[in-house]
Design a protein around this motif. Sequence first.
Motif, PDB file in Angstrom:
ATOM      1  N   GLY A  79       0.810  -1.224   0.000  1.00 34.59           N
ATOM      2  CA  GLY A  79       0.000   0.000   0.000  1.00 34.59           C
ATOM      3  C   GLY A  79       0.839   1.267   0.000  1.00 34.59           C
ATOM      4  N   LEU A  80       2.026   1.229  -0.619  1.00 34.37           N
ATOM      5  CA  LEU A  80       2.907   2.396  -0.525  1.00 34.37           C
ATOM      6  C   LEU A  80       2.567   3.499  -1.528  1.00 34.37           C
ATOM      7  CD1 LEU A  80       6.412   0.776   0.119  1.00 34.37           C
ATOM      8  CD2 LEU A  80       4.742   1.648   1.755  1.00 34.37           C
ATOM      9  N   TYR A  82       0.076   5.215  -2.054  1.00 29.05           N
ATOM     10  CA  TYR A  82      -0.645   6.390  -1.540  1.00 29.05           C
ATOM     11  C   TYR A  82      -0.248   6.698  -0.085  1.00 29.05           C
ATOM     12  CZ  TYR A  82      -3.631   2.620   0.042  1.00 29.05           C
ATOM     13  OH  TYR A  82      -4.079   1.454   0.604  1.00 29.05           O
ATOM     14  N   HIS A  83       0.959   6.303   0.268  1.00 23.95           N
ATOM     15  CA  HIS A  83       1.521   6.600   1.593  1.00 23.95           C
ATOM     16  C   HIS A  83       1.928   8.083   1.619  1.00 23.95           C
ATOM     17  CE1 HIS A  83       4.290   6.543   4.939  1.00 23.95           C
ATOM     18  NE2 HIS A  83       4.029   5.260   5.182  1.00 23.95           N
ATOM     19  N   PRO A  84       1.623   8.836   2.678  1.00 19.80           N
ATOM     20  CA  PRO A  84       1.950  10.270   2.691  1.00 19.80           C
ATOM     21  C   PRO A  84       3.453  10.550   2.517  1.00 19.80           C
ATOM     22  CG  PRO A  84       0.691   9.640   4.653  1.00 19.80           C
ATOM     23  CD  PRO A  84       0.879   8.395   3.846  1.00 19.80           C
ATOM     24  N   ALA A  85       4.316   9.707   3.081  1.00 23.52           N
ATOM     25  CA  ALA A  85       5.762   9.959   2.941  1.00 23.52           C
ATOM     26  C   ALA A  85       6.219   9.761   1.495  1.00 23.52           C
ATOM     27  CB  ALA A  85       6.539   9.024   3.867  1.00 23.52           C
ATOM     28  N   ILE A  86       5.558   8.864   0.789  1.00 22.30           N
ATOM     29  CA  ILE A  86       5.892   8.626  -0.626  1.00 22.30           C
ATOM     30  C   ILE A  86       5.455   9.833  -1.461  1.00 22.30           C
ATOM     31  CG2 ILE A  86       5.238   7.215  -2.627  1.00 22.30           C
ATOM     32  CD1 ILE A  86       7.156   5.723  -0.838  1.00 22.30           C
ATOM     33  N   ARG A  87       4.250  10.300  -1.175  1.00 24.44           N
ATOM     34  CA  ARG A  87       3.763  11.481  -1.923  1.00 24.44           C
ATOM     35  C   ARG A  87       4.673  12.691  -1.654  1.00 24.44           C
ATOM     36  NH1 ARG A  87      -2.193  11.243  -3.793  1.00 24.44           N
ATOM     37  NH2 ARG A  87      -2.129   9.024  -4.238  1.00 24.44           N
ATOM     38  N   ALA A  88       5.110  12.837  -0.404  1.00 26.70           N
ATOM     39  CA  ALA A  88       5.992  13.963  -0.070  1.00 26.70           C
ATOM     40  C   ALA A  88       7.327  13.814  -0.804  1.00 26.70           C
ATOM     41  CB  ALA A  88       6.209  14.022   1.441  1.00 26.70           C
ATOM     42  N   ALA A  89       7.829  12.571  -0.905  1.00 27.94           N
ATOM     43  CA  ALA A  89       9.100  12.340  -1.619  1.00 27.94           C
ATOM     44  C   ALA A  89       8.952  12.713  -3.092  1.00 27.94           C
ATOM     45  CB  ALA A  89       9.522  10.880  -1.470  1.00 27.94           C
ATOM     46  N   ALA A  90       7.799  12.376  -3.669  1.00 28.15           N
ATOM     47  CA  ALA A  90       7.555  12.723  -5.083  1.00 28.15           C
ATOM     48  C   ALA A  90       7.554  14.241  -5.250  1.00 28.15           C
ATOM     49  CB  ALA A  90       6.224  12.134  -5.540  1.00 28.15           C
ATOM     50  N   GLU A  91       6.903  14.926  -4.335  1.00 28.84           N
ATOM     51  CA  GLU A  91       6.835  16.401  -4.443  1.00 28.84           C
ATOM     52  C   GLU A  91       8.224  17.031  -4.289  1.00 28.84           C
ATOM     53  OE1 GLU A  91       3.823  17.445  -1.589  1.00 28.84           O
ATOM     54  OE2 GLU A  91       2.277  16.491  -2.831  1.00 28.84           O
ATOM     55  N   PRO A 243       7.480  -7.433  -0.133  1.00 26.09           N
ATOM     56  CA  PRO A 243       6.379  -7.938   0.687  1.00 26.09           C
ATOM     57  C   PRO A 243       6.697  -9.182   1.507  1.00 26.09           C
ATOM     58  CG  PRO A 243       6.015  -8.531  -1.591  1.00 26.09           C
ATOM     59  CD  PRO A 243       7.249  -7.677  -1.570  1.00 26.09           C
ATOM     60  N   LEU A 244       7.815  -9.833   1.226  1.00 26.38           N
ATOM     61  CA  LEU A 244       8.145 -11.067   1.956  1.00 26.38           C
ATOM     62  C   LEU A 244       9.548 -10.966   2.559  1.00 26.38           C
ATOM     63  CD1 LEU A 244       6.983 -13.878  -0.533  1.00 26.38           C
ATOM     64  CD2 LEU A 244       5.762 -13.048   1.480  1.00 26.38           C
ATOM     65  N   GLY A 245       9.772 -11.795   3.572  1.00 30.57           N
ATOM     66  CA  GLY A 245      11.132 -11.956   4.107  1.00 30.57           C
ATOM     67  C   GLY A 245      11.517 -10.900   5.124  1.00 30.57           C
ATOM     68  N   PRO A 246      12.530 -11.227   5.936  1.00 30.69           N
ATOM     69  CA  PRO A 246      12.972 -10.273   6.961  1.00 30.69           C
ATOM     70  C   PRO A 246      13.482  -8.990   6.322  1.00 30.69           C
ATOM     71  CG  PRO A 246      14.501 -12.149   6.761  1.00 30.69           C
ATOM     72  CD  PRO A 246      13.309 -12.468   5.908  1.00 30.69           C
ATOM     73  N   GLY A 247      13.006  -7.860   6.784  1.00 32.63           N
ATOM     74  CA  GLY A 247      13.419  -6.576   6.210  1.00 32.63           C
ATOM     75  C   GLY A 247      13.013  -6.414   4.754  1.00 32.63           C
ATOM     76  N   ILE A 317      11.049   2.650   3.745  1.00 28.88           N
ATOM     77  CA  ILE A 317       9.892   2.153   4.511  1.00 28.88           C
ATOM     78  C   ILE A 317       9.898   0.618   4.562  1.00 28.88           C
ATOM     79  CG2 ILE A 317       7.358   2.058   4.608  1.00 28.88           C
ATOM     80  CD1 ILE A 317       7.366   4.851   3.245  1.00 28.88           C
ATOM     81  N   VAL A 318      10.172   0.013   3.401  1.00 29.99           N
ATOM     82  CA  VAL A 318      10.178  -1.462   3.332  1.00 29.99           C
ATOM     83  C   VAL A 318      11.131  -2.053   4.369  1.00 29.99           C
ATOM     84  CG1 VAL A 318      11.074  -3.343   1.868  1.00 29.99           C
ATOM     85  CG2 VAL A 318       9.352  -1.774   0.971  1.00 29.99           C
TER      86      VAL A 318
END
Length: 433
Positions: A79-80, A82-91, A243-247, A317-318
């Motif tokens: 769900g990244l 539309y994540h606010p931090a992603i949108r801010a990074a784009a801006e 989406p899978l695995g540690p970290g 974030i991931v």
Amino acid sequence: MSSLTTALSKSAAHFARVSGKDLLARTEDYARWRAARLDAEVWPFSRVLQAAPGPTTVIRDETGREVEGLNFGSHDYLGLSYHPAIRAAAERALRDLGPHVSCSPILQGNTWLSRALEDAIAGLVGMEHVLLFPTGWGAGFGIITALVRPDDHIVMDRLAHASLQQGAQAATRNLHHHRHLDVDATEQLLRDLRAKDAEHAILVISEGLFSMDSDTPDLARLQRVCRAYDATLLVDVAHDLGPLGPGGTGQLGLQGVLADVDLVVGSMSKTFASNGGFLATRSAAVKQYVKAYGGPHIFSSGLSPVQAGVLVEAVRIVRDAEGEARRARVQAVAGALRAACEQRGLPCYGVPSPIVAIPVGSEKVARLAATRLFARGVFAHLVEFPAVPVGAARLRLLGMSEHTEAQARHAAEQVSASIAEARAEVEALQSAA
Ligand SMILES: Cc1ncc(COP(=O)(O)O)c(C=O)c1O
């Protein structure tokens, strides 16, 4: 033949081999078949989003029908997008560097953000040298065609992605497929090839998580087998990295082979909220060679600053605690979806992952079921040839961390009802024929 019968028969395979001197006119049979499917409302492709692809969205299909519904058709597993931090990074990226690099990366199409992205991916996959591509498709195709020559061999899973298959076909005439996930068969092929040819290179190609089947090979064993026969392993981690695995390290992390596989190819376009692809390797020489000979790297423009800025933030974030929480949520959602399908007598392909693929088999049934499901407000993928073999059609739903388990159970109920209706309709059509 009724127009519905025409629309339900054949597949894209039927029109793949065309002949005749008129290159343009020979596309017309396919166009007529597609138009018949559109008329019969069994053409669920090229749909258009009318809203952002969140857990719910609005979609218009090519007949002009607009439906608001539950979105199980986006690869945005965490769900990244539309994540606010992603949108801010784009801006921020747009403000600092503008929308475009206007150049190939081999010249001056890099930015400090694309350099930061190389470092971020290197940290995620534990390999020092990373090379960016405009898409995952370009990465797979470009790496294979850069490294493999016509006398070399490629040994690959018969269900590997089109970018890998087409890269392999373009690179060498010595292409050997093995049964899906079968490491014994791979070993046998390598033994036979090495008995005849000690001179040429062998590239073995597989994936971390097969996206049509939700399954995975034994990567540790595959890498050992490759080393035993002087072959090189390439693994495409498009669907499991993130989406899978540690970290978020995907199957490489889960199977304890992070930084151990020879070549890692990835798409950022699923989990990481923008488009992009990469090669990761331990070898500085391999990176420089693919940089010079990987067509889609050298002859396409570099990632836009907005893409690179978004991807850097997405990798951050991931890898952190928020990524871990989102991974746990998508696992719960996809687990609920899988369990609810199985309770309704619909066993799913493969093993638990965000991808829930439900076997249907017949294209006729699958096409009608996809249409019924869309009308019921659940967006899923109809998967048929060329994405899977003829006769192995399926419905595929993709979980997202922002779905609820109740939404997943509702989707399973609608899938089950849609398949049941479609089967009854096909039987009625067949007995009327
Ligand atoms: C295994 C695999 N590799 C590569 C790709 C292509 O990725 P991209 O969308 O970044 O071109 C996909 C996407 O469908 C994929 O499933």
